[in-house]
Design an enzyme around this catalytic site. Sequence first.
Site, PDB file in Angstrom:
ATOM      1  N   TYR A  12       0.834  -1.253  -0.206  1.00 42.39           N
ATOM      2  CA  TYR A  12      -0.092  -0.220  -0.178  1.00 42.39           C
ATOM      3  C   TYR A  12       0.908   1.342   0.279  1.00 42.39           C
ATOM      4  O   TYR A  12       0.075   2.265  -0.008  1.00 42.39           O
ATOM      5  CB  TYR A  12      -0.671   0.742   0.986  1.00 42.39           C
TER       6      TYR A  12
ATOM      7  N   LYS B  27       3.449 -15.270   3.322  1.00 42.52           N
ATOM      8  CA  LYS B  27       3.728 -16.235   2.412  1.00 42.52           C
ATOM      9  C   LYS B  27       5.329 -16.453   2.048  1.00 42.52           C
ATOM     10  O   LYS B  27       6.019 -15.913   1.229  1.00 42.52           O
ATOM     11  CB  LYS B  27       2.769 -15.926   0.651  1.00 42.52           C
TER      12      LYS B  27
ATOM     13  N   ASP C 102      -2.512 -18.412   1.340  1.00 45.12           N
ATOM     14  CA  ASP C 102      -2.936 -19.174   1.051  1.00 45.12           C
ATOM     15  C   ASP C 102      -4.393 -20.162   1.871  1.00 45.12           C
ATOM     16  O   ASP C 102      -5.650 -20.100   1.865  1.00 45.12           O
ATOM     17  CB  ASP C 102      -2.728 -20.067  -0.685  1.00 45.12           C
TER      18      ASP C 102
ATOM     19  N   ASP D 298      -6.164  -6.710   4.280  1.00 41.01           N
ATOM     20  CA  ASP D 298      -6.677  -6.198   3.835  1.00 41.01           C
ATOM     21  C   ASP D 298      -7.913  -7.609   3.055  1.00 41.01           C
ATOM     22  O   ASP D 298      -9.402  -7.164   3.469  1.00 41.01           O
ATOM     23  CB  ASP D 298      -6.633  -6.085   2.692  1.00 41.01           C
TER      24      ASP D 298
ATOM     25  N   ASP E 244     -12.124  -8.734   4.930  1.00 40.89           N
ATOM     26  CA  ASP E 244     -13.079  -9.256   4.367  1.00 40.89           C
ATOM     27  C   ASP E 244     -13.847 -10.515   4.331  1.00 40.89           C
ATOM     28  O   ASP E 244     -15.231 -10.633   4.234  1.00 40.89           O
ATOM     29  CB  ASP E 244     -13.225  -9.110   2.865  1.00 40.89           C
TER      30      ASP E 244
HETATM   31  C1  IPM Z   1     -10.203  -1.605   4.447  1.00 39.12           C
HETATM   32  C2  IPM Z   1     -10.453  -0.777   2.471  1.00 39.12           C
HETATM   33  C3  IPM Z   1      -9.724   0.452   1.775  1.00 39.12           C
HETATM   34  C4  IPM Z   1      -7.896  -0.905   2.022  1.00 39.12           C
HETATM   35  C5  IPM Z   1      -9.331   1.420   1.058  1.00 39.12           C
HETATM   36  C6  IPM Z   1     -10.836   1.939   1.132  1.00 39.12           C
HETATM   37  C7  IPM Z   1      -8.281   2.072   1.015  1.00 39.12           C
HETATM   38  O1  IPM Z   1     -10.861  -1.342   1.988  1.00 39.12           O
HETATM   39  O2  IPM Z   1     -10.240  -0.407   4.345  1.00 39.12           O
HETATM   40  O3  IPM Z   1     -10.255  -2.118   4.008  1.00 39.12           O
HETATM   41  O4  IPM Z   1      -7.607  -1.223   1.227  1.00 39.12           O
HETATM   42  O5  IPM Z   1      -7.599  -0.354   3.126  1.00 39.12           O
HETATM   43 MG    MG Z   2     -10.516  -4.021   2.854  1.00 35.52          MG
END
Ligand code: IPM
Ligand code: MG
Length: 357
Positions: free
Chosen positions: A142, A191, A223, A247, A251
């Site tokens: 990032y 990884k 993975d 990230d 999710d």
């Molecule tokens: C998160 C989001 C952010 C990230 C984006 C919006 C830049 O996906 O907070 O997880 O990737 O960190």
């Molecule tokens: Mg995210």
Amino acid sequence: MQKTITVIRGDGIGPEIVEQAIRVLNRIAEKFGHTFCFQNVLAGGCAIDACGTSLPEDTLQKCLNCDSVLLGAVGGPKWDGVPKEIRPEAALLGIRSAMGLYANLRPARLFRQLAAASPLKPEIVSRGIDLMMVRELIGGAYFGAHVTAEEKGELVAHDDMTYAEHEIERIARTAFSIARKRDHRVISVDKANVLDTSRLWRKVVGRVAGEFPDVKCENMLVDNTAMQLVKNPAQFDVVVTENLFGDILSDEASMITGSIGMMASASLGEGTRGMYEPIHGSAPDIAGKDLANPIGTILSAAMMLRYSFDLDEEAACIEDAIDRVLDAGYRTADIMSEGCMQIGCREMGDKILEQIG
Ligand code: IPM
Ligand code: MG
């Protein structure tokens, strides 16, 4: 206690969910005798519209000069075409980096009232899901150089992924410290069979693990972790990983709980000041319709009380109130199921306030 909270309502459903969190914080202030002063600032798409940049200087200054930041959500398709330096996401990354928020805590837990909403099979869900994702937030791909240039007649893009020992060390310490307040287990995700950053990650995490002999530490490849999260999520207590893996995995971890609208997060650095936000996005499709679920934001406000202001009792008061509202069968559209009562965003706020008393 008196605290100044910088509030970024942001875009899409941001304003309506933050509104409910502020009502809850005000009620807590009344009930427990605190004063919370809110300073509103613009960031994200709405700031691009108003000031031509997603992160105005005044916003950054107010984030740096406050006791904590509460954020709704930023971004939306409206700003897809803007240059990358001023995209809504750039505001988020800019604040994280300027505030030094290297530790992103994302608890993913299954609310027993919402177990049916999990996409996993009941026999897997019945073992429970209660894990804490600890994501490194201001390093890795990032924040390395991002370059797209023409090489030998075609475009070539580079995203540099870098980790220094001190960056790994501090996030590992965060993870082990949190594990001490939970089930004393850390799984470090990397990884290391391919990446040098991961080999260094594994080495440094192992070293830090030595300082925490009471915490069990294991390594897992990313993975395999993605697979294990759907196969047997009950095995995880604290998961620590680098920025990009975190990230993606966070999710996944939130999705298996079936209620991404309920998930909160905290981003912390060296001091007590943090930034708190729900992990979901700005959901432009339902913005302004009073359909959004404010619980992720309200739980983020509770995390602020606990992690930045050391107000455990007040945080628990909010969490218990939410539990009782769910017990009573009230649901926003995203978590609605048969036999429950569907209510809007504001009414969910009302119900939680009623329970706080
Ligand atoms: C998160 C989001 C952010 C990230 C984006 C919006 C830049 O996906 O907070 O997880 O990737 O960190
Ligand atoms: Mg995210």
